[in-house]
Design an enzyme around this catalytic site. Structure first.
Site, PDB file in Angstrom:
ATOM      1  N   ASP A  45       0.839  -1.210   0.000  1.00 12.58           N
ATOM      2  CA  ASP A  45       0.000   0.000   0.000  1.00 12.58           C
ATOM      3  C   ASP A  45       0.871   1.257   0.000  1.00 12.58           C
ATOM      4  O   ASP A  45       0.355   2.376  -0.032  1.00 12.58           O
ATOM      5  CB  ASP A  45      -1.027  -0.018   1.146  1.00 12.58           C
ATOM      6  CG  ASP A  45      -0.397  -0.074   2.522  1.00 12.58           C
ATOM      7  OD1 ASP A  45       0.846  -0.158   2.624  1.00 12.58           O
ATOM      8  OD2 ASP A  45      -1.158  -0.045   3.508  1.00 12.58           O
ATOM      9  N   SER A  46       2.200   1.065  -0.028  1.00  7.58           N
ATOM     10  CA  SER A  46       3.113   2.183  -0.287  1.00  7.58           C
ATOM     11  C   SER A  46       2.785   2.819  -1.633  1.00  7.58           C
ATOM     12  O   SER A  46       3.213   3.931  -1.915  1.00  7.58           O
ATOM     13  CB  SER A  46       4.567   1.703  -0.266  1.00  7.58           C
ATOM     14  OG  SER A  46       4.733   0.567  -1.086  1.00  7.58           O
ATOM     15  N   ASP A  84      -0.892  -6.196   0.172  1.00  9.71           N
ATOM     16  CA  ASP A  84      -1.333  -5.562   1.415  1.00  9.71           C
ATOM     17  C   ASP A  84      -2.851  -5.466   1.446  1.00  9.71           C
ATOM     18  O   ASP A  84      -3.483  -5.139   0.433  1.00  9.71           O
ATOM     19  CB  ASP A  84      -0.793  -4.128   1.482  1.00  9.71           C
ATOM     20  CG  ASP A  84       0.543  -4.035   2.183  1.00  9.71           C
ATOM     21  OD1 ASP A  84       0.834  -4.895   3.040  1.00  9.71           O
ATOM     22  OD2 ASP A  84       1.300  -3.092   1.872  1.00  9.71           O
ATOM     23  N   LYS A 112      -0.856  -9.375   3.398  1.00  6.24           N
ATOM     24  CA  LYS A 112      -0.079  -8.799   4.505  1.00  6.24           C
ATOM     25  C   LYS A 112      -0.986  -7.850   5.296  1.00  6.24           C
ATOM     26  O   LYS A 112      -1.682  -7.021   4.703  1.00  6.24           O
ATOM     27  CB  LYS A 112       1.170  -8.076   3.999  1.00  6.24           C
ATOM     28  CG  LYS A 112       1.980  -7.422   5.125  1.00  6.24           C
ATOM     29  CD  LYS A 112       3.378  -7.046   4.683  1.00  6.24           C
ATOM     30  CE  LYS A 112       3.488  -5.809   3.854  1.00  6.24           C
ATOM     31  NZ  LYS A 112       3.040  -4.565   4.540  1.00  6.24           N
ATOM     32  N   GLU A 181       9.507  -3.808  10.317  1.00  2.92           N
ATOM     33  CA  GLU A 181       9.935  -2.526   9.735  1.00  2.92           C
ATOM     34  C   GLU A 181      10.462  -1.605  10.831  1.00  2.92           C
ATOM     35  O   GLU A 181       9.806  -1.407  11.861  1.00  2.92           O
ATOM     36  CB  GLU A 181       8.752  -1.862   9.010  1.00  2.92           C
ATOM     37  CG  GLU A 181       9.127  -0.487   8.456  1.00  2.92           C
ATOM     38  CD  GLU A 181       8.134   0.101   7.465  1.00  2.92           C
ATOM     39  OE1 GLU A 181       7.148  -0.579   7.116  1.00  2.92           O
ATOM     40  OE2 GLU A 181       8.354   1.249   7.035  1.00  2.92           O
TER      41      GLU A 181
HETATM   42  O1  KIV Z   1       3.574  -1.064   1.578  1.00  2.00           O
HETATM   43  C1  KIV Z   1       4.759  -1.388   1.535  1.00  2.00           C
HETATM   44  O2  KIV Z   1       5.465  -1.220   0.553  1.00  2.00           O
HETATM   45  C2  KIV Z   1       5.329  -2.016   2.725  1.00  2.00           C
HETATM   46  C3  KIV Z   1       6.820  -2.048   2.839  1.00  2.00           C
HETATM   47  C4  KIV Z   1       7.300  -0.762   3.375  1.00  2.00           C
HETATM   48  C5  KIV Z   1       7.275  -3.196   3.636  1.00  2.00           C
HETATM   49  O3  KIV Z   1       4.618  -2.442   3.588  1.00  2.00           O
END
Ligand code: KIV
Length: 264
Positions: A45-46, A84, A112, A181
């Site tokens: 979700d980044s 995510d 995740k 993290e």
């Molecule tokens: O959303 C994402 O890219 C993440 C990473 C920072 C591990 O959760």
């Protein structure tokens, strides 16, 4: 690479061979990273920050995650796809089941979730229903407003103890892997040593079983200040492909992250 499965990641853990994870959000980059030796792609979700330009991951919707997971699945060449579940899409066990079904149908092999012990029932339920779950501990960006910013977690004794206990409880509930993290290296090493499931780190030192970075960060294209744990792999590379291959090689031989990119 022939299809990477959960079994493959567990085998890496048993054999103590490190594996590499990178984010990707579209078919072209999914194709590239999966042909450069990355074992798993995180549809993170980044994307809310690096693709959409938001200041946090909170605006990302389940529909966004489904769209990007479908795109990644079309380009992927055999990596395991982890997606995510976005902010507030797993606030109850029932809602988590609905959200997980959507991203699994879109092509994810694992979901995740961010959080601690409160996820135990959710992890149990999803696992029973055939959905492998990775639990993200430490700095959980969806909780940035509770954490008061993007800060290293588990620095004091009670925080460290809580993370150790959360990791144990979630593993006992059936979590297929853990992601840490922004966690001090020694604490991450202790969690990794005590876990039977693979532990993926980002800003968690080089004792974890695997590493993950946000693709845009490691290619040096994310605007603004670079977090301490991010290495810009483009600096010494002649192409994007070269940068990704160098990242994979450095993760596998344990040279990334060095102390410069870790929290002691
Ligand atoms: O959303 C994402 O890219 C993440 C990473 C920072 C591990 O959760």
């Amino acid at each position: 690479m022939s299809g990477v499965t959960l079994h493959t990641l567990n085998k890496h853990k048993q054999d103590k061979t490190k594996f590499a994870v990178l984010t990707a959000y579209d078919a072209s980059f999914a194709h590239l990273v999966s042909t450069c030796g990355v074992e798993a792609i995180l549809v993170g979700d980044s994307l809310g920050m690096v693709l959409q330009g938001n200041s946090s991951t909170l605006p990302v919707t389940l529909e966004d995650m489904v769209y990007h997971t479908q795109s990644v699945a079309r380009g992927n060449q055999g990596a395991l796809i982890m997606s995510d579940l976005p902010f507030m899409s797993y606030a109850s066990v029932e809602q988590a089941a609905h959200s997980a079904a959507a991203v699994m149908r879109a092509g994810a092999h694992m979901v995740k979730l961010e959080g601690g012990r409160w996820l135990v029932d959710t992890v149990k339920k999803l696992t029973e229903q055939g959905v492998p779950v990775c639990v993200h501990l430490g700095l959980t960006p969806q909780a940035v407003n509770m954490l008061g910013g993007y800060k290293v977690q588990g620095r004091d004794q009670s925080g460290a103890l809580q993370m150790l206990e959360d990791a144990r409880a979630l593993e006992d509930a059936g979590a297929a892997c853990l992601l840490l993290e922004c966690v001090p290296s020694l604490l991450a090493a202790e969690i990794t040593e005590n876990s039977k499931v693979p532990v993926i780190g980002i800003g968690a030192g080089n004792s974890t079983d695997a590493q993950v970075l946000v693709l845009h960060d490691m290619l040096g294209v994310t605007p603004g200040r670079r977090p301490k744990f991010v290495k810009d792999f483009m600096i010494d590379a002649s192409s994007i492909e070269d940068a990704i291959k160098n990242y994979v090689a450095d993760v596998k031989d344990g040279s990334f992250p060095s102390a410069q990119y870790s929290f002691e």
